[in-house]
Write a protein that holds these residues in place. Structure first.
Motif, short mmCIF file in Angstrom:
data_model
loop_
_atom_site.label_atom_id
_atom_site.label_comp_id
_atom_site.label_asym_id
_atom_site.label_seq_id
_atom_site.Cartn_x
_atom_site.Cartn_y
_atom_site.Cartn_z
N ARG A 46 0.83 -1.20 0.00
CA ARG A 46 0.00 0.00 0.00
C ARG A 46 0.86 1.25 0.00
O ARG A 46 1.97 1.26 0.55
CB ARG A 46 -0.87 -0.06 1.26
N GLU A 47 0.36 2.33 -0.59
CA GLU A 47 1.08 3.62 -0.59
C GLU A 47 0.88 4.31 0.76
O GLU A 47 -0.22 4.28 1.32
CB GLU A 47 0.53 4.54 -1.69
N VAL A 48 1.93 4.90 1.30
CA VAL A 48 1.84 5.63 2.56
C VAL A 48 2.52 6.99 2.41
O VAL A 48 3.40 7.17 1.56
CB VAL A 48 2.51 4.85 3.72
N LYS A 49 2.11 7.93 3.25
CA LYS A 49 2.76 9.24 3.29
C LYS A 49 3.66 9.28 4.51
O LYS A 49 3.23 8.97 5.62
CB LYS A 49 1.71 10.35 3.38
N ILE A 50 4.89 9.69 4.30
CA ILE A 50 5.86 9.77 5.39
C ILE A 50 6.42 11.18 5.40
O ILE A 50 6.83 11.72 4.37
CB ILE A 50 7.00 8.75 5.20
N ARG A 51 6.43 11.78 6.58
CA ARG A 51 6.98 13.12 6.71
C ARG A 51 8.42 13.02 7.21
O ARG A 51 8.69 12.47 8.26
CB ARG A 51 6.14 13.94 7.68
N LEU A 52 9.35 13.52 6.42
CA LEU A 52 10.77 13.54 6.76
C LEU A 52 11.16 14.96 7.13
O LEU A 52 11.51 15.75 6.26
CB LEU A 52 11.62 13.04 5.59
N LEU A 53 11.03 15.30 8.39
CA LEU A 53 11.26 16.64 8.93
C LEU A 53 10.36 17.66 8.22
O LEU A 53 9.34 18.04 8.74
CB LEU A 53 12.73 17.03 8.85
N THR A 58 5.45 10.31 -0.53
CA THR A 58 4.52 9.20 -0.73
C THR A 58 5.26 8.07 -1.42
O THR A 58 5.85 8.28 -2.48
CB THR A 58 3.32 9.64 -1.59
N LEU A 59 5.26 6.89 -0.81
CA LEU A 59 5.95 5.75 -1.37
C LEU A 59 5.30 4.47 -0.87
O LEU A 59 4.54 4.50 0.10
CB LEU A 59 7.44 5.77 -1.00
N PRO A 60 5.56 3.34 -1.53
CA PRO A 60 5.00 2.07 -1.06
C PRO A 60 5.52 1.73 0.34
O PRO A 60 6.67 2.02 0.68
CB PRO A 60 5.50 1.04 -2.07
N LEU A 61 4.66 1.12 1.13
CA LEU A 61 5.02 0.78 2.51
C LEU A 61 6.22 -0.15 2.56
O LEU A 61 7.06 -0.04 3.45
CB LEU A 61 3.82 0.15 3.21
N TYR A 62 6.34 -1.07 1.59
CA TYR A 62 7.47 -2.00 1.62
C TYR A 62 8.82 -1.28 1.47
O TYR A 62 9.81 -1.71 2.02
CB TYR A 62 7.32 -3.12 0.59
N VAL A 63 8.84 -0.16 0.74
CA VAL A 63 10.09 0.59 0.60
C VAL A 63 10.47 1.21 1.95
O VAL A 63 11.63 1.16 2.37
CB VAL A 63 9.96 1.67 -0.50
N ALA A 64 9.48 1.78 2.64
CA ALA A 64 9.74 2.37 3.95
C ALA A 64 10.19 1.31 4.95
O ALA A 64 11.15 1.53 5.72
CB ALA A 64 8.50 3.09 4.46
N LEU A 65 9.53 0.15 4.94
CA LEU A 65 9.90 -0.92 5.88
C LEU A 65 11.29 -1.48 5.57
O LEU A 65 12.07 -1.75 6.47
CB LEU A 65 8.86 -2.05 5.83
#
Length: 85
Positions: A46-53, A58-65
């Motif tokens: 799934r796509e997720v939004k991640i705030r980096l400071l 927005t990127l796939p959850l597997y990339v963030a994990l």
């Protein structure tokens, strides 16, 4: 003959080679954890939004994990290397 020049006994070296063929239980556990982590990571698409400071990415959850797992592994190996010294 001095102790430094005495020949090695066969029993001493044989036990090391026999133990080297069988994987240690800790290594088996780490391989199992790594495989389960990879399965979990690649099931999360799934796509997720991640705030980096400041920016929001927005990127796939597997990339963030996967990035988090790699950062954790890098930090763990750094700490283990520092303890060995």
């Amino acid at each position: 003959m001095s102790p430094k020049k005495a020949p090695r006994t066969a029993g001493r070296g044989a036990s090391r080679t026999a133990g080297a063929l069988a994987p240690a239980p800790g290594r088996i556990a780490m391989v199992a954890v790594a495989v389960l982590t990879l399965v979990f990571v690649f099931e999360a698409t799934r796509e997720v939004k991640i705030r980096l400071l400041v920016p929001e990415v927005t990127l796939p959850l597997y990339v963030a994990l996967l990035a988090t797992a790699l950062l954790g592994a890098g930090c763990g190996s750094y700490v283990a290397a520092r303890r060995r010294k």
